[in-house]
Motif scaffolding. Structure first.
Motif, mmCIF file in Angstrom:
data_model
loop_
_atom_site.group_PDB
_atom_site.id
_atom_site.type_symbol
_atom_site.label_atom_id
_atom_site.label_comp_id
_atom_site.label_asym_id
_atom_site.label_seq_id
_atom_site.Cartn_x
_atom_site.Cartn_y
_atom_site.Cartn_z
ATOM 1 N N PHE A 161 0.849 -1.208 0.000
ATOM 2 C CA PHE A 161 0.000 0.000 0.000
ATOM 3 C C PHE A 161 0.878 1.249 0.000
ATOM 4 O O PHE A 161 2.074 1.195 0.320
ATOM 5 N N GLY A 162 0.239 2.373 -0.382
ATOM 6 C CA GLY A 162 0.965 3.639 -0.421
ATOM 7 C C GLY A 162 0.109 4.770 0.130
ATOM 8 O O GLY A 162 -1.123 4.638 0.226
ATOM 9 N N LEU A 163 0.770 5.875 0.477
ATOM 10 C CA LEU A 163 0.085 7.012 1.108
ATOM 11 C C LEU A 163 0.188 8.274 0.248
ATOM 12 O O LEU A 163 1.276 8.653 -0.183
ATOM 13 N N LEU A 164 -0.971 8.918 0.045
ATOM 14 C CA LEU A 164 -1.012 10.215 -0.647
ATOM 15 C C LEU A 164 -1.379 11.281 0.378
ATOM 16 O O LEU A 164 -2.465 11.229 0.962
ATOM 17 N N PHE A 165 -0.488 12.240 0.607
ATOM 18 C CA PHE A 165 -0.745 13.304 1.580
ATOM 19 C C PHE A 165 -1.062 14.618 0.884
ATOM 20 O O PHE A 165 -0.285 15.078 0.034
ATOM 21 N N ASP A 166 -2.170 15.261 1.256
ATOM 22 C CA ASP A 166 -2.388 16.662 0.917
ATOM 23 C C ASP A 166 -1.477 17.484 1.829
ATOM 24 O O ASP A 166 -1.029 16.985 2.881
ATOM 25 N N ILE A 167 -1.158 18.713 1.484
ATOM 26 C CA ILE A 167 -0.227 19.513 2.303
ATOM 27 C C ILE A 167 -0.967 20.564 3.150
ATOM 28 O O ILE A 167 -0.999 20.476 4.376
ATOM 29 N N ASP A 168 -1.624 21.555 2.471
ATOM 30 C CA ASP A 168 -2.288 22.636 3.215
ATOM 31 C C ASP A 168 -3.497 22.108 3.981
ATOM 32 O O ASP A 168 -4.366 21.461 3.407
ATOM 33 N N MET B 249 -8.391 28.025 2.433
ATOM 34 C CA MET B 249 -8.309 28.682 3.739
ATOM 35 C C MET B 249 -6.910 29.256 3.955
ATOM 36 O O MET B 249 -5.923 28.520 3.913
ATOM 37 N N ALA B 250 -6.848 30.559 4.188
ATOM 38 C CA ALA B 250 -5.578 31.195 4.556
ATOM 39 C C ALA B 250 -5.751 31.718 5.983
ATOM 40 O O ALA B 250 -6.495 31.132 6.771
ATOM 41 N N GLU B 251 -5.099 32.832 6.317
ATOM 42 C CA GLU B 251 -5.206 33.335 7.681
ATOM 43 C C GLU B 251 -6.568 33.977 7.967
ATOM 44 O O GLU B 251 -7.002 34.032 9.112
ATOM 45 N N ALA B 252 -7.257 34.481 6.943
ATOM 46 C CA ALA B 252 -8.548 35.138 7.140
ATOM 47 C C ALA B 252 -9.587 34.149 7.656
ATOM 48 O O ALA B 252 -9.476 32.941 7.441
ATOM 49 N N LYS B 253 -10.597 34.685 8.329
ATOM 50 C CA LYS B 253 -11.657 33.853 8.895
ATOM 51 C C LYS B 253 -12.459 33.128 7.804
ATOM 52 O O LYS B 253 -12.849 31.980 7.968
ATOM 53 N N ASN B 254 -12.699 33.820 6.699
ATOM 54 C CA ASN B 254 -13.503 33.253 5.615
ATOM 55 C C ASN B 254 -12.612 32.758 4.476
ATOM 56 O O ASN B 254 -11.488 33.231 4.314
ATOM 57 N N PRO B 255 -13.116 31.815 3.664
ATOM 58 C CA PRO B 255 -12.312 31.285 2.555
ATOM 59 C C PRO B 255 -11.908 32.394 1.582
ATOM 60 O O PRO B 255 -12.609 33.397 1.438
ATOM 61 N N ARG B 256 -10.795 32.179 0.932
ATOM 62 C CA ARG B 256 -10.266 33.147 -0.053
ATOM 63 C C ARG B 256 -10.400 32.571 -1.467
ATOM 64 O O ARG B 256 -10.452 31.370 -1.646
ATOM 65 N N PHE B 257 -10.420 33.480 -2.451
ATOM 66 C CA PHE B 257 -10.589 33.070 -3.846
ATOM 67 C C PHE B 257 -9.370 32.293 -4.347
ATOM 68 O O PHE B 257 -8.238 32.737 -4.170
ATOM 69 N N GLY B 258 -9.616 31.174 -5.024
ATOM 70 C CA GLY B 258 -8.559 30.397 -5.650
ATOM 71 C C GLY B 258 -8.656 30.480 -7.172
ATOM 72 O O GLY B 258 -9.477 31.238 -7.710
#
Lengths: 447, 447
Positions: free
Chosen positions: A42-49, A237-246
């Motif tokens: 088996f193998g592992l896929l990690f997301d970062i952020d 999600m960055a430092e702001a309380k609400n999601p930011r545009f990607g």
């Protein structure tokens, strides 16, 4: 092992999926065996952020868990690959950052950015491509194999009358001459740019003139020249309380402006990055490379994808799992009929798979042996340290109070939304718990 | 008089409209009388770009025609008002530029920019408004009567974590503190800004937090706080061969991003600028002011709108003409029933008319006397020196070869498109021919 939460009917769904299908993933795991030293398939896929870091702050569980993932020689116990939708940067930079953060060596070939699968799109590598994004986009493009790269800035200089939304960019005293440029053959959208009005105007100009912005707009040239887009994340999600545009929000703008001017839908040659199947296909190839490096001779049969974003990480892993199930069923049926068992992606993937079978980097697989190499399944594990948090789940008194990825479809226009694919196989607190769970499932408790 | 072209069935349509309606505009013109010195009961509305100038170059016919429009004392023979969808500048600046260009004195009260009708929206003048655009937006807002103005830049400074699409704008070493700001009550979109990503993100933040971007996003606050938008022009002609993006394109982006995040439609409190009826209502008030200045005692009964853009100038003048016909019919019907004869705009106008009856500048009219003061009709005259050219019309061999305003609906989302309203009353070569035509129609040939 810490507390384990099963999200709603997620586990039941997963079980019933496996029971319906021809392959059993978790139930086929060798739960009674203990591979304390041997390859475990088996193998592992990690997301970062949101899994290993939040903004610029490391998540403590990450370092603890990677300590257990490597042996005393610093060698990984199982193949590990990092799969992020981030772009606008280099794999080398990301690998160095992760090595420092996790106190475990991470090599660039373990890191997959949203644009990494473009390495396989060799049919575009000799064409003249317009690239959109910020940061070292030109260098990123060259590293991926593109030989003839035009940036938005080069286009602005060659055609100085095009970018005039900003009054300060309009010609002042005399009209500057148009120098012109070679014809553009394709457009590659790496990530969200700066000054969206400039990129939107110039990309629409290129699409409406078939690559020569000095020509007249011509909307009958449809379908337009190929557009390849990486990273369709709408919000992050960055430092702001609400999601930011990607970058996904930039794509929404481009799609709608193109449609408003021409009356036609903007079409993508490929949509790359989670949750698209092409991304998991590529991640799986990287996992196989890692397995070979570890000296494994048995195939990687099970993948575990750990992430924080239901719409990108969970949806993507489940979509890939569905693709694998379909592939195996097709194989069984075609073998019964004496066919070749060619594998097609499910319709939700909305990506060009014509490209993923060719390769300029030795990573491609031929259609003939594809199904034999495919893993049996891919499980999705949701952590609560990023976009998704237990607080959200535990505040159902007024669920309409928060805009979450769950309530409104924040996926890309071209993905037909299937709510079943948002159900993770498992929900855990953090990445350490996720990895411990995987090893327990595999009958090989982590020391 | 030079060659006169009647566009398709335009003249027939106009005639039949008048025959159906209770009022005859052109046919009631005193064609046999000659008011060589006396007020003639009509006024002229001039578009600027594509009619008087192209880019920065004056159109020769403009100066010739204005020479004839003023007497030897420099006094206008008839009321003249300039109606442009341009914003992001001041009336004073525009008037000075026109005076120089036309060699005839143009005063600021003869100039109407897309935002000018906001002077009548006094219910917002004491509220805290967020303004979006470029150039002197804060000064423009104050001049229109707004007392409490917040710019996008002020919002960025007060909430430094919100605007992070540009990597260079992301917090570097330490997280900057949120200073906060008073609650925003309404959003005013003056014109296309620079760095669209910043304005799009911050406006969506303001709408989803009911004016306090420090709160959590809350999409149940719907309808959102009032949004007033000026200038919905999608495309305009500058020096480049192909049309350039206007403020209408920014609105398309904002509408679609808001919808993608919330699932709801963005609603406008008012859409101002051609082709909206509120703009022509205001222009007519300015014409009346000019008539008073000229010492006229008889009402202005006929308006002639001269422009180059079928979607803005022609559609708008025709929509306003339809509004006038409806108003007069309603008046006749209600008078027969003993009612008050209040005037409603036709449904296509999509503007808030609740506001146009109140005024802080003395320009308002009470609902009671509105219908008595209204002109009988408004004719639309298309010139071929701007967006529309005869070459386009005379190349029907492959009409799909050019993207024109005629083939695809380039109007705003909230305007139900009626192709009949694109038919001008007259098509002429240039503005000089247009003015000569009007005076001939009025039985008063220009010397």
């Amino acid at each position: 092992m810490q507390r384990l939460k099963l999200w709603k009917g997620g586990w039941q769904l997963l079980k019933s999926t496996f029971e319906r299908g021809s392959v059993q993933v978790n139930t086929s795991a060798p739960s009674s065996r203990a591979y304390s030293q041997a390859p475990s398939g088996f193998g592992l896929l990690f997301d970062i952020d949101g899994v290993l870091v939040r903004g610029r702050t490391p998540i403590p569980a990450a370092k603890q868990c990677f300590k257990k993932l490597v042996d005393h020689n610093g060698k990984y116990k199982v193949p590990v690959v990092f799969v992020t939708n981030a772009g606008n940067c280099m794999r080398q930079t990301k690998a160095e950052h992760l090595s420092e953060l996790l106190e475990a060596e991470v090599t660039p070939d373990q890191v997959m950015l949203s644009h990494s699968p473009l390495r396989m799109f060799s049919q575009f590598h000799k064409k003249c491509v317009l690239v959109s994004g910020q940061g070292p986009v030109e260098e990123v493009a060259h590293n991926l194999g593109f030989e003839d790269v035009v940036t938005i800035e080069m286009l602005r200089e060659a055609y100085p009358l095009l970018d005039v939304v900003d009054h300060d960019r309009r010609p002042k005293d005399k009209i500057p001459p148009t120098k012109g440029l070679r014809k553009i053959d394709a457009v590659i959208l790496f990530g969200e740019p700066v000054r969206w009005e400039t990129n939107l105007q110039l990309i629409v100009d290129v699409l409406l003139t078939s690559g020569s912005p000095d020509n007249n707009w011509d909307s009958v040239q449809y379908p337009h020249l190929p557009v390849l887009a990486c990273n369709m994340d709408l919000l992050w999600m960055a430092e702001a309380k609400n999601p930011r545009f990607g970058h996904g929000m930039f794509l929404v703008c481009l799609e709608n402006l193109y449609k408003k001017v021409t009356g036609h839908d903007l079409k993508y040659e490929a949509l790359i990055g989670k949750p698209s199947v092409v991304t998991y296909n590529y991640a799986e190839l990287l996992i196989k490379q890692q397995a070979e490096k570890l000296g494994w001779t048995t195939p990687v049969k099970r993948l575990y994808a750990i992430g924080d974003n239901p719409m990108a990480d969970i949806y993507g892993a489940n979509l890939y799992n569905r693709y694998l199930q379909t592939a195996h069923r097709t194989k069984v049926q075609l073998k019964a009929k004496g066919g070749t068992g060619a594998v097609e992606a499910p319709s939700e993937s909305a990506v060009s798979h014509t490209s993923s079978s060719s390769s300029s980097s030795g990573l491609g697989r031929s259609a003939g042996d594809a199904e034999d190499e495919l893993p049996d399944g891919c499980s999705s594990i949701l952590v609560c340290t990023g976009v998704y948090s237990k607080e959200q789940e535990e505040l159902p008194s007024d669920p309409s109070e928060t805009v979450t990825e769950q309530r409104i479809f924040h996926g890309h226009r071209d993905f037909r939304f299937d709510p079943n694919l948002l159900q993770p196989s498992f929900v855990v607190d953090d990445v350490k718990e996720a990895v411990e769970l995987v090893f327990q499932q595999e009958g090989w408790p982590l020391e």
